[in-house]
Design a protein around this motif. Structure first.
Motif, PDB file in Angstrom:
ATOM      1  N   CYS A 197       0.849  -1.191   0.000  1.00 41.80           N
ATOM      2  CA  CYS A 197       0.000   0.000   0.000  1.00 41.80           C
ATOM      3  C   CYS A 197       0.880   1.234   0.000  1.00 41.80           C
ATOM      4  O   CYS A 197       1.738   1.392   0.866  1.00 41.80           O
ATOM      5  CB  CYS A 197      -0.911  -0.012   1.226  1.00 41.80           C
ATOM      6  SG  CYS A 197      -2.075   1.346   1.213  1.00 41.80           S
TER       7      CYS A 197
ATOM      8  N   GLN B  50      -0.763   6.412   5.298  1.00 42.93           N
ATOM      9  CA  GLN B  50      -1.081   5.389   6.280  1.00 42.93           C
ATOM     10  C   GLN B  50      -1.453   5.959   7.646  1.00 42.93           C
ATOM     11  O   GLN B  50      -1.507   5.239   8.632  1.00 42.93           O
ATOM     12  CB  GLN B  50       0.084   4.413   6.420  1.00 42.93           C
ATOM     13  CG  GLN B  50       0.337   3.606   5.166  1.00 42.93           C
ATOM     14  CD  GLN B  50      -0.779   2.618   4.896  1.00 42.93           C
ATOM     15  OE1 GLN B  50      -1.093   1.781   5.727  1.00 42.93           O
ATOM     16  NE2 GLN B  50      -1.409   2.721   3.735  1.00 42.93           N
ATOM     17  N   VAL B  51      -1.691   7.248   7.718  1.00 41.00           N
ATOM     18  CA  VAL B  51      -2.169   7.884   8.938  1.00 41.00           C
ATOM     19  C   VAL B  51      -3.410   8.707   8.577  1.00 41.00           C
ATOM     20  O   VAL B  51      -3.577   9.114   7.429  1.00 41.00           O
ATOM     21  CB  VAL B  51      -1.091   8.778   9.601  1.00 41.00           C
ATOM     22  CG1 VAL B  51       0.069   7.937  10.114  1.00 41.00           C
ATOM     23  CG2 VAL B  51      -0.592   9.852   8.648  1.00 41.00           C
ATOM     24  N   PRO B  52      -4.282   8.950   9.542  1.00 41.21           N
ATOM     25  CA  PRO B  52      -5.498   9.701   9.231  1.00 41.21           C
ATOM     26  C   PRO B  52      -5.193  11.113   8.725  1.00 41.21           C
ATOM     27  O   PRO B  52      -4.234  11.749   9.167  1.00 41.21           O
ATOM     28  CB  PRO B  52      -6.232   9.781  10.573  1.00 41.21           C
ATOM     29  CG  PRO B  52      -5.618   8.736  11.423  1.00 41.21           C
ATOM     30  CD  PRO B  52      -4.220   8.551  10.944  1.00 41.21           C
ATOM     31  N   ARG B  53      -6.030  11.573   7.802  1.00 41.33           N
ATOM     32  CA  ARG B  53      -5.911  12.951   7.319  1.00 41.33           C
ATOM     33  C   ARG B  53      -6.249  13.918   8.444  1.00 41.33           C
ATOM     34  O   ARG B  53      -5.619  14.955   8.604  1.00 41.33           O
ATOM     35  CB  ARG B  53      -6.848  13.153   6.136  1.00 41.33           C
ATOM     36  CG  ARG B  53      -6.730  14.515   5.485  1.00 41.33           C
ATOM     37  CD  ARG B  53      -7.601  14.624   4.247  1.00 41.33           C
ATOM     38  NE  ARG B  53      -9.013  14.484   4.527  1.00 41.33           N
ATOM     39  CZ  ARG B  53      -9.813  15.471   4.948  1.00 41.33           C
ATOM     40  NH1 ARG B  53      -9.319  16.673   5.141  1.00 41.33           N
ATOM     41  NH2 ARG B  53     -11.084  15.258   5.175  1.00 41.33           N
TER      42      ARG B  53
ATOM     43  N   GLU C 171      -7.006  13.917  12.706  1.00 40.90           N
ATOM     44  CA  GLU C 171      -6.921  13.105  13.914  1.00 40.90           C
ATOM     45  C   GLU C 171      -6.961  14.032  15.124  1.00 40.90           C
ATOM     46  O   GLU C 171      -6.234  15.016  15.171  1.00 40.90           O
ATOM     47  CB  GLU C 171      -5.627  12.290  13.899  1.00 40.90           C
ATOM     48  CG  GLU C 171      -5.463  11.351  15.054  1.00 40.90           C
ATOM     49  CD  GLU C 171      -4.229  10.469  14.908  1.00 40.90           C
ATOM     50  OE1 GLU C 171      -4.358   9.266  15.095  1.00 40.90           O
ATOM     51  OE2 GLU C 171      -3.138  11.003  14.600  1.00 40.90           O
TER      52      GLU C 171
ATOM     53  N   ASP D  81      -2.877  -3.676   8.433  1.00 40.57           N
ATOM     54  CA  ASP D  81      -2.170  -2.731   7.589  1.00 40.57           C
ATOM     55  C   ASP D  81      -1.665  -1.602   8.486  1.00 40.57           C
ATOM     56  O   ASP D  81      -2.186  -1.396   9.592  1.00 40.57           O
ATOM     57  CB  ASP D  81      -3.101  -2.175   6.514  1.00 40.57           C
ATOM     58  CG  ASP D  81      -3.444  -3.204   5.445  1.00 40.57           C
ATOM     59  OD1 ASP D  81      -2.647  -4.146   5.245  1.00 40.57           O
ATOM     60  OD2 ASP D  81      -4.508  -3.058   4.813  1.00 40.57           O
TER      61      ASP D  81
ATOM     62  N   TRP E  82      -2.150   1.599   8.576  1.00 39.00           N
ATOM     63  CA  TRP E  82      -3.173   2.546   9.030  1.00 39.00           C
ATOM     64  C   TRP E  82      -4.054   1.922  10.100  1.00 39.00           C
ATOM     65  O   TRP E  82      -4.450   2.595  11.043  1.00 39.00           O
ATOM     66  CB  TRP E  82      -4.003   3.081   7.862  1.00 39.00           C
ATOM     67  CG  TRP E  82      -4.958   2.102   7.249  1.00 39.00           C
ATOM     68  CD1 TRP E  82      -4.721   1.269   6.196  1.00 39.00           C
ATOM     69  CD2 TRP E  82      -6.311   1.864   7.650  1.00 39.00           C
ATOM     70  NE1 TRP E  82      -5.831   0.515   5.930  1.00 39.00           N
ATOM     71  CE2 TRP E  82      -6.828   0.865   6.800  1.00 39.00           C
ATOM     72  CE3 TRP E  82      -7.134   2.383   8.644  1.00 39.00           C
ATOM     73  CZ2 TRP E  82      -8.122   0.376   6.915  1.00 39.00           C
ATOM     74  CZ3 TRP E  82      -8.422   1.893   8.752  1.00 39.00           C
ATOM     75  CH2 TRP E  82      -8.903   0.914   7.887  1.00 39.00           C
ATOM     76  N   GLN E  83      -4.350   0.612   9.976  1.00 35.26           N
ATOM     77  CA  GLN E  83      -5.164  -0.072  10.989  1.00 35.26           C
ATOM     78  C   GLN E  83      -4.392  -0.150  12.300  1.00 35.26           C
ATOM     79  O   GLN E  83      -4.942   0.103  13.375  1.00 35.26           O
ATOM     80  CB  GLN E  83      -5.533  -1.476  10.516  1.00 35.26           C
ATOM     81  CG  GLN E  83      -6.488  -1.499   9.351  1.00 35.26           C
ATOM     82  CD  GLN E  83      -6.549  -2.868   8.711  1.00 35.26           C
ATOM     83  OE1 GLN E  83      -5.529  -3.534   8.524  1.00 35.26           O
ATOM     84  NE2 GLN E  83      -7.758  -3.299   8.373  1.00 35.26           N
TER      85      GLN E  83
ATOM     86  N   HIS F 143      -2.100   1.820  13.342  1.00 35.39           N
ATOM     87  CA  HIS F 143      -2.047   3.173  13.918  1.00 35.39           C
ATOM     88  C   HIS F 143      -3.330   3.478  14.688  1.00 35.39           C
ATOM     89  O   HIS F 143      -3.277   3.944  15.832  1.00 35.39           O
ATOM     90  CB  HIS F 143      -1.835   4.205  12.805  1.00 35.39           C
ATOM     91  CG  HIS F 143      -1.904   5.618  13.290  1.00 35.39           C
ATOM     92  ND1 HIS F 143      -0.831   6.250  13.889  1.00 35.39           N
ATOM     93  CD2 HIS F 143      -2.926   6.506  13.309  1.00 35.39           C
ATOM     94  CE1 HIS F 143      -1.194   7.466  14.234  1.00 35.39           C
ATOM     95  NE2 HIS F 143      -2.458   7.662  13.896  1.00 35.39           N
ATOM     96  N   LEU F 144      -4.484   3.214  14.081  1.00 37.97           N
ATOM     97  CA  LEU F 144      -5.758   3.501  14.751  1.00 37.97           C
ATOM     98  C   LEU F 144      -5.953   2.625  15.984  1.00 37.97           C
ATOM     99  O   LEU F 144      -6.373   3.112  17.041  1.00 37.97           O
ATOM    100  CB  LEU F 144      -6.928   3.309  13.780  1.00 37.97           C
ATOM    101  CG  LEU F 144      -7.016   4.322  12.640  1.00 37.97           C
ATOM    102  CD1 LEU F 144      -8.190   3.982  11.734  1.00 37.97           C
ATOM    103  CD2 LEU F 144      -7.132   5.734  13.153  1.00 37.97           C
TER     104      LEU F 144
ATOM    105  N   TRP G  51     -13.965   6.107  14.232  1.00 39.13           N
ATOM    106  CA  TRP G  51     -13.230   6.052  12.975  1.00 39.13           C
ATOM    107  C   TRP G  51     -14.227   6.290  11.852  1.00 39.13           C
ATOM    108  O   TRP G  51     -15.305   5.697  11.845  1.00 39.13           O
ATOM    109  CB  TRP G  51     -12.626   4.674  12.738  1.00 39.13           C
ATOM    110  CG  TRP G  51     -11.673   4.165  13.761  1.00 39.13           C
ATOM    111  CD1 TRP G  51     -11.056   4.859  14.761  1.00 39.13           C
ATOM    112  CD2 TRP G  51     -11.220   2.813  13.892  1.00 39.13           C
ATOM    113  NE1 TRP G  51     -10.245   4.035  15.492  1.00 39.13           N
ATOM    114  CE2 TRP G  51     -10.328   2.766  14.973  1.00 39.13           C
ATOM    115  CE3 TRP G  51     -11.467   1.648  13.192  1.00 39.13           C
ATOM    116  CZ2 TRP G  51      -9.688   1.601  15.378  1.00 39.13           C
ATOM    117  CZ3 TRP G  51     -10.836   0.489  13.587  1.00 39.13           C
ATOM    118  CH2 TRP G  51      -9.951   0.462  14.666  1.00 39.13           C
TER     119      TRP G  51
END
Length: 184
Positions: A6, A10-13, A15, A41, A43-44, A46-47, A67
């Motif tokens: 990917c 990979q981080v939220p736009r 937050e 993944d 991004w997952q 990270h969240l 989310w």
């Protein structure tokens, strides 16, 4: 089949994090999740990691989290990973068993979430050994995972009365945009 790499962000736009984040239990949680055969993944991860941030008193830094993820993009895998970590670790301060309620706006959505975590257990001898006897209950409307330590994960479809009588330690509102005030 190999996993595609990917290359997207990979981080939220956007937050917003609590002001009082003093530490995190994320490394322990992410290790347990990976050891259970669940691949997240970046991004997952990270969240999920942010859900294990703690405040200066050692409690969850956020009492609520949300989310906003487009349909069919991996939100369910992240929720399942969080649930799995809470079943296996992070006991209540009083030592009593924890009840985690996973609610969805439709029965089929709750059933699918249950099936996803059930398959993780079925593929792992390590996880199966930590289940209570008959720890996977598949009865219609009573899908539950029960651990030897007493922790339970229960799946319900949201309605005005589906969770009545339960006091959950952790509550997941899957597809919360479909959550009426009466169901909440």
């Amino acid at each position: 089949m190999t996993r595609a790499t990917c290359s997207a962000l990979q981080v939220p736009r956007l937050e917003h994090l609590p002001a009082d984040v003093a530490g995190t239990r994320a490394p322990t949680a992410l290790q347990l999740i990976a050891a259970s055969g669940v691949h997240l993944d970046p991004w997952q991860a990270h969240l999920v990691a942010r859900l294990f941030d703690v405040d200066s008193a050692g409690r969850s830094a956020a009492s609520e989290a949300g989310w906003l993820v487009s349909r069919q993009n991996g939100k369910g895998e992240g929720l399942m990973a969080w649930e799995l970590a809470h079943l296996l670790a992070f006991p209540r301060p009083d030592g009593k068993p924890k009840l985690i309620m996973h609610s969805a706006h439709e029965t089929k959505t709750a059933d699918e979430a249950f099936e996803r975590i059930k398959q993780v257990f079925m593929r792992s001898r390590h996880l199966m050994a930590r289940l209570a006897p008959n720890g996977i209950r598949v009865a219609n409307g009573q899908q539950t995972i029960t651990m030897r330590n007493g922790n339970r994960l229960r799946f319900v479809a949201r309605s005005k009365s589906s969770g009545r009588g339960f006091t959950a330690d952790k509550l997941i509102l899957d597809e919360a945009q479909e959550c009426s005030a009466a169901a909440y």
